[in-house]
Scaffold this motif. Structure first.
Motif, PDB file in Angstrom:
ATOM      1  N   SER A 178      50.342 -31.869  64.046  1.00 26.81           N
ATOM      2  CA  SER A 178      50.500 -30.231  63.983  1.00 26.81           C
ATOM      3  C   SER A 178      49.049 -29.726  63.649  1.00 26.81           C
ATOM      4  N   TYR A 179      48.067 -30.575  63.095  1.00 18.64           N
ATOM      5  CA  TYR A 179      46.927 -29.912  63.090  1.00 18.64           C
ATOM      6  C   TYR A 179      45.741 -30.728  64.074  1.00 18.64           C
ATOM      7  N   GLY A 180      45.415 -29.736  64.861  1.00 20.21           N
ATOM      8  CA  GLY A 180      44.371 -30.271  65.975  1.00 20.21           C
ATOM      9  C   GLY A 180      45.391 -30.621  67.419  1.00 20.21           C
ATOM     10  N   GLY A 181      46.556 -30.761  67.320  1.00 24.20           N
ATOM     11  CA  GLY A 181      47.224 -31.001  68.505  1.00 24.20           C
ATOM     12  C   GLY A 181      46.966 -32.063  69.350  1.00 24.20           C
ATOM     13  N   ILE A 182      46.295 -33.208  68.655  1.00 22.22           N
ATOM     14  CA  ILE A 182      46.396 -34.473  69.420  1.00 22.22           C
ATOM     15  C   ILE A 182      47.634 -35.014  69.785  1.00 22.22           C
ATOM     16  N   THR A 183      47.755 -35.706  70.873  1.00 19.23           N
ATOM     17  CA  THR A 183      48.953 -36.206  71.439  1.00 19.23           C
ATOM     18  C   THR A 183      48.584 -37.717  71.842  1.00 19.23           C
ATOM     19  N   ASN A 184      49.788 -38.300  71.909  1.00 22.58           N
ATOM     20  CA  ASN A 184      49.869 -39.725  72.245  1.00 22.58           C
ATOM     21  C   ASN A 184      51.303 -39.958  72.895  1.00 22.58           C
ATOM     22  N   TYR A 185      51.289 -40.499  73.943  1.00 23.82           N
ATOM     23  CA  TYR A 185      52.396 -41.045  74.793  1.00 23.82           C
ATOM     24  C   TYR A 185      52.565 -42.673  75.084  1.00 23.82           C
ATOM     25  N   ALA A 186      54.026 -42.825  75.096  1.00 24.83           N
ATOM     26  CA  ALA A 186      54.239 -44.133  75.588  1.00 24.83           C
ATOM     27  C   ALA A 186      53.966 -44.280  77.008  1.00 24.83           C
ATOM     28  N   ASP A 187      53.367 -45.543  77.513  1.00 19.88           N
ATOM     29  CA  ASP A 187      52.931 -45.774  78.987  1.00 19.88           C
ATOM     30  C   ASP A 187      53.956 -45.439  79.777  1.00 19.88           C
ATOM     31  N   SER A 188      55.201 -45.594  79.546  1.00 16.76           N
ATOM     32  CA  SER A 188      56.319 -45.280  80.420  1.00 16.76           C
ATOM     33  C   SER A 188      56.589 -43.895  80.731  1.00 16.76           C
ATOM     34  N   VAL A 189      56.236 -42.993  79.845  1.00 17.75           N
ATOM     35  CA  VAL A 189      56.305 -41.567  80.087  1.00 17.75           C
ATOM     36  C   VAL A 189      55.129 -40.846  80.347  1.00 17.75           C
ATOM     37  N   LYS A 190      53.982 -41.410  80.308  1.00 23.51           N
ATOM     38  CA  LYS A 190      52.674 -40.729  80.438  1.00 23.51           C
ATOM     39  C   LYS A 190      52.744 -40.221  81.849  1.00 23.51           C
ATOM     40  N   GLY A 191      52.353 -38.855  82.152  1.00 20.95           N
ATOM     41  CA  GLY A 191      52.240 -38.029  83.433  1.00 20.95           C
ATOM     42  C   GLY A 191      53.409 -37.449  83.678  1.00 20.95           C
ATOM     43  N   ARG A 192      54.713 -37.884  83.091  1.00 21.66           N
ATOM     44  CA  ARG A 192      56.104 -37.202  83.171  1.00 21.66           C
ATOM     45  C   ARG A 192      56.420 -36.550  82.205  1.00 21.66           C
ATOM     46  N   PHE A 193      56.151 -36.679  80.888  1.00 23.76           N
ATOM     47  CA  PHE A 193      56.734 -36.092  79.808  1.00 23.76           C
ATOM     48  C   PHE A 193      55.352 -35.310  79.088  1.00 23.76           C
ATOM     49  N   THR A 194      55.971 -33.967  78.567  1.00 26.29           N
ATOM     50  CA  THR A 194      54.728 -33.361  77.679  1.00 26.29           C
ATOM     51  C   THR A 194      55.290 -33.018  76.408  1.00 26.29           C
ATOM     52  N   GLU A 219      57.095 -21.026  65.134  1.00 27.67           N
ATOM     53  CA  GLU A 219      58.496 -21.016  65.245  1.00 27.67           C
ATOM     54  C   GLU A 219      58.964 -22.461  64.695  1.00 27.67           C
ATOM     55  N   ASN A 220      58.035 -23.233  64.256  1.00 28.86           N
ATOM     56  CA  ASN A 220      58.322 -24.428  63.415  1.00 28.86           C
ATOM     57  C   ASN A 220      59.348 -25.435  64.410  1.00 28.86           C
ATOM     58  N   THR A 221      58.936 -25.364  65.663  1.00 27.87           N
ATOM     59  CA  THR A 221      59.477 -26.316  66.871  1.00 27.87           C
ATOM     60  C   THR A 221      58.726 -26.936  67.471  1.00 27.87           C
ATOM     61  N   VAL A 222      59.233 -28.099  67.660  1.00 28.73           N
ATOM     62  CA  VAL A 222      58.610 -29.162  68.908  1.00 28.73           C
ATOM     63  C   VAL A 222      59.359 -29.419  69.932  1.00 28.73           C
ATOM     64  N   TYR A 223      58.619 -29.420  71.082  1.00 24.95           N
ATOM     65  CA  TYR A 223      59.181 -29.516  72.342  1.00 24.95           C
ATOM     66  C   TYR A 223      59.012 -30.840  73.042  1.00 24.95           C
ATOM     67  N   LEU A 224      59.879 -31.265  73.942  1.00 26.64           N
ATOM     68  CA  LEU A 224      59.513 -32.416  74.768  1.00 26.64           C
ATOM     69  C   LEU A 224      60.017 -32.019  76.393  1.00 26.64           C
ATOM     70  N   GLN A 225      59.009 -31.643  77.036  1.00 26.78           N
ATOM     71  CA  GLN A 225      59.290 -31.408  78.409  1.00 26.78           C
ATOM     72  C   GLN A 225      59.413 -32.755  79.238  1.00 26.78           C
ATOM     73  N   MET A 226      60.409 -33.085  79.894  1.00 30.64           N
ATOM     74  CA  MET A 226      60.657 -34.280  80.645  1.00 30.64           C
ATOM     75  C   MET A 226      60.727 -33.839  81.914  1.00 30.64           C
ATOM     76  N   ASN A 227      59.925 -34.701  82.767  1.00 32.77           N
ATOM     77  CA  ASN A 227      59.852 -34.301  84.472  1.00 32.77           C
ATOM     78  C   ASN A 227      60.216 -35.701  85.073  1.00 32.77           C
ATOM     79  N   SER A 228      60.706 -35.492  86.558  1.00 35.91           N
ATOM     80  CA  SER A 228      60.612 -36.624  87.123  1.00 35.91           C
ATOM     81  C   SER A 228      61.433 -37.798  86.314  1.00 35.91           C
ATOM     82  N   LEU A 229      62.498 -37.339  85.914  1.00 38.73           N
ATOM     83  CA  LEU A 229      63.601 -38.192  84.943  1.00 38.73           C
ATOM     84  C   LEU A 229      63.964 -39.417  85.833  1.00 38.73           C
TER      85      LEU A 229
END
Length: 117
Positions: free
Chosen positions: A54-70, A77-87
């Protein structure tokens, strides 16, 4: 009362997209790392999908979803999102939201994502 409420799951065809939301109440994101995990099949351990600080916005992803999920965060809004493409069918799972600080962990109740034709 602290709550994490996930939404946005459902049935989608391979190659499709979904956006999951995790709305938090009872606490603010400041000082927390917000993550999405998934579990499939039931009884198997939960696997980390993505994390955002939440501080700085640094992100990390599992290898299996890199390039597809954001993963993204809306602190106002106190809300977190997961955009999932190419499912893919192997993305089928129950997806959980997690909030973690140095002293506290909260989990949501999960939302089912099914990728099938």
């Amino acid at each position: 009362q602290v709550q994490l409420v996930e939404s946005g799951g459902g049935l989608v065809q391979p190659g499709g997209s979904l956006r999951l939301s995790c709305a938090a109440s009872g606490f603010t994101f400041s000082g927390y790392a917000m993550s999405w995990y998934r579990q499939a099949p039931p009884g198997k351990g939960r696997d980390l999908v993505a994390t955002i600080r939440s501080y700085g916005g640094i992100t990390n992803y599992a290898d299996s979803v890199k390039g597809r999920f954001t993963i993204s965060i809306d602190n106002a809004e106190n809300t977190v999102y997961l955009q999932m493409n190419s499912l893919k069918p192997e993305d089928t799972a129950v997806y959980y939201c997690k909030a973690a600080s140095t002293t506290t962990i909260y989990w949501g109740q999960g939302t089912q994502v099914t990728v099938s034709s």
